[in-house]
Design an enzyme around this catalytic site. Structure first.
Site, PDB file in Angstrom:
ATOM      1  CE  LYS A  87     -17.604  10.322   8.873  1.00 39.26           C
ATOM      2  NZ  LYS A  87     -17.184  11.512   9.640  1.00 39.26           N
ATOM      3  NE  ARG A 135       0.074   1.353  -2.663  1.00 40.11           N
ATOM      4  CZ  ARG A 135       0.924   0.360  -2.420  1.00 40.11           C
ATOM      5  NH1 ARG A 135       0.551  -0.664  -1.682  1.00 40.11           N
ATOM      6  NH2 ARG A 135       2.143   0.368  -2.921  1.00 40.11           N
ATOM      7  NE  ARG A 146       7.148  -4.973   0.707  1.00 38.86           N
ATOM      8  CZ  ARG A 146       6.848  -6.010   1.466  1.00 38.86           C
ATOM      9  NH1 ARG A 146       7.770  -6.587   2.179  1.00 38.86           N
ATOM     10  NH2 ARG A 146       5.615  -6.501   1.498  1.00 38.86           N
ATOM     11  CB  THR A 147       4.647   1.664  -0.727  1.00 32.51           C
ATOM     12  OG1 THR A 147       4.981   0.639  -1.651  1.00 32.51           O
ATOM     13  CG2 THR A 147       4.662   2.998  -1.441  1.00 32.51           C
ATOM     14  CG  HIS A 159       4.024   1.345  -7.221  1.00 31.99           C
ATOM     15  ND1 HIS A 159       4.461   2.405  -6.461  1.00 31.99           N
ATOM     16  CD2 HIS A 159       3.977   0.280  -6.376  1.00 31.99           C
ATOM     17  CE1 HIS A 159       4.653   1.985  -5.207  1.00 31.99           C
ATOM     18  NE2 HIS A 159       4.367   0.705  -5.134  1.00 31.99           N
TER      19      HIS A 159
END
Ligand code: NCD
Length: 302
Positions: free
Chosen positions: A81, A102, A51-52, A130
């Site tokens: 890396k 995120r 959703r986000t 959040h």
């Protein structure tokens, strides 16, 4: 508004303005269809998301903006890396006008903001915050209840690792006469720092042991998923608090039930058709609130 790092940065006036803008965009969507046509927004996700990320990307496209994206940045970007978050962000900053990120580290958004001129929008920082979810949760409560003062909200499930809870209760503590009821197993109880934060701002926090201890005229149930991925190794035994039809019978008609989603079995599907279940409406609101936020940051913020 430049970066969006945590709920603490917002005041009531800003939320009021954002919610009005969100409604205006929603009602006049076509007139906003090229609002950010000259902007490139990067969405960088180091943790899973449905959703986000997709509501942000839909919001970018609906405002006419362009999107560059990496959905599995831990493996599919140079992180694997050994590149530092700071170096990746410095480069993304040059490529884009805004970075939605995120990341599993609680301090990731602050670290990114230190090296980025482009606004950083925190789309979930580990088990910390959040804030854009709190914006859509608060907006959804406002749209359904018509007020944010004088409300009672029960937070259920994983109060320890659930970042949506942390951001939401901080945001709600901006309002008058808010009572938060906390219901979880003891191992997943709300951290003292969050209890202190909200109680210092006049919000009441009351721990309860079972659903039937909650008041019948409760305004909001905010159920959450147990964040098993964050404590698998610690061997916590989880007994979930489940919202089923019987639990719903305890409450009146004015209740609304929210969940940031994804859910597993903590809300039975038999509850989905109950008019008080608002979690799918909530996830749709997420796209509109993120349109409002992008407009605020990229157009009004300039
Ligand atoms: C939440 C998250 O990622 O914190 N999901 C979301 O953003 N809507 C909740 C969760 O994963 O349980």
């Amino acid at each position: 508004m430049r970066h969006v790092l945590g709920s603490e940065q917002f005041c009531r006036e800003e939320l009021d303005k954002l919610f009005k803008l969100t409604d205006h965009i929603r009602e006049n969507e076509r007139s906003y269809s090229s609002a950010i046509a000259d902007k490139v927004v990067a969405t960088i996700f180091y943790e899973p998301s449905t959703r986000t990320r997709l509501s942000f990307e839909a919001a970018i496209l609906r405002l006419g903006g362009k999107n560059i994206s990496t959905e599995n940045a831990l493996e599919m970007s140079s992180a694997i890396k050994g590149e530092t978050l700071e170096d990746t962000i410095r480069v993304m900053d040059a490529y884009s006008d805004c970075i939605v990120m995120r990341h599993p580290d609680k301090d990731s958004a602050e670290r990114a903001a230190k090296v980025s001129n482009a606004p950083i929008l925190n789309a979930g920082a580990g088990s910390g915050e959040h804030p854009t979810q709190a914006l859509l949760d608060t907006y959804t409560i406002y749209k359904n209840k018509g007020r944010l003062d004088n409300i009672s909200v029960a937070i259920l499930g994983d109060l320890l690792y659930g970042r949506t809870i942390h951001s939401l209760i901080k945001m709600l503590s901006l309002y008058e006469n808010v009572t938060i009821y906390g219901l979880s197993i003891p191992q997943l109880a709300l951290g003292q720092e969050y209890i202190d934060y909200i109680t210092e701002r006049g919000t009441k926090y009351i721990k309860v042991d079972k659903i039937t201890d909650l008041p019948k005229d409760l305004d909001v149930i905010y159920q959450t998923r147990t964040q098993t991925e964050r404590f698998e190794k610690e061997g916590i035994k989880v007994e979930e608090i489940v919202i089923d039809k019987t639990a719903m019978d305890h409450f009146g008609d004015d209740l609304i039930v929210l969940h940031p989603l994804p859910r597993r079995h903590e809300i039975c599907t038999e509850v989905d058709n109950d008019p008080r279940a608002k979690y799918f409406e909530q996830s749709l609101n997420g796209m509109y609130v993120r349109m409002g936020l992008l407009y605020e940051v990229l157009v009004n913020g300039k």
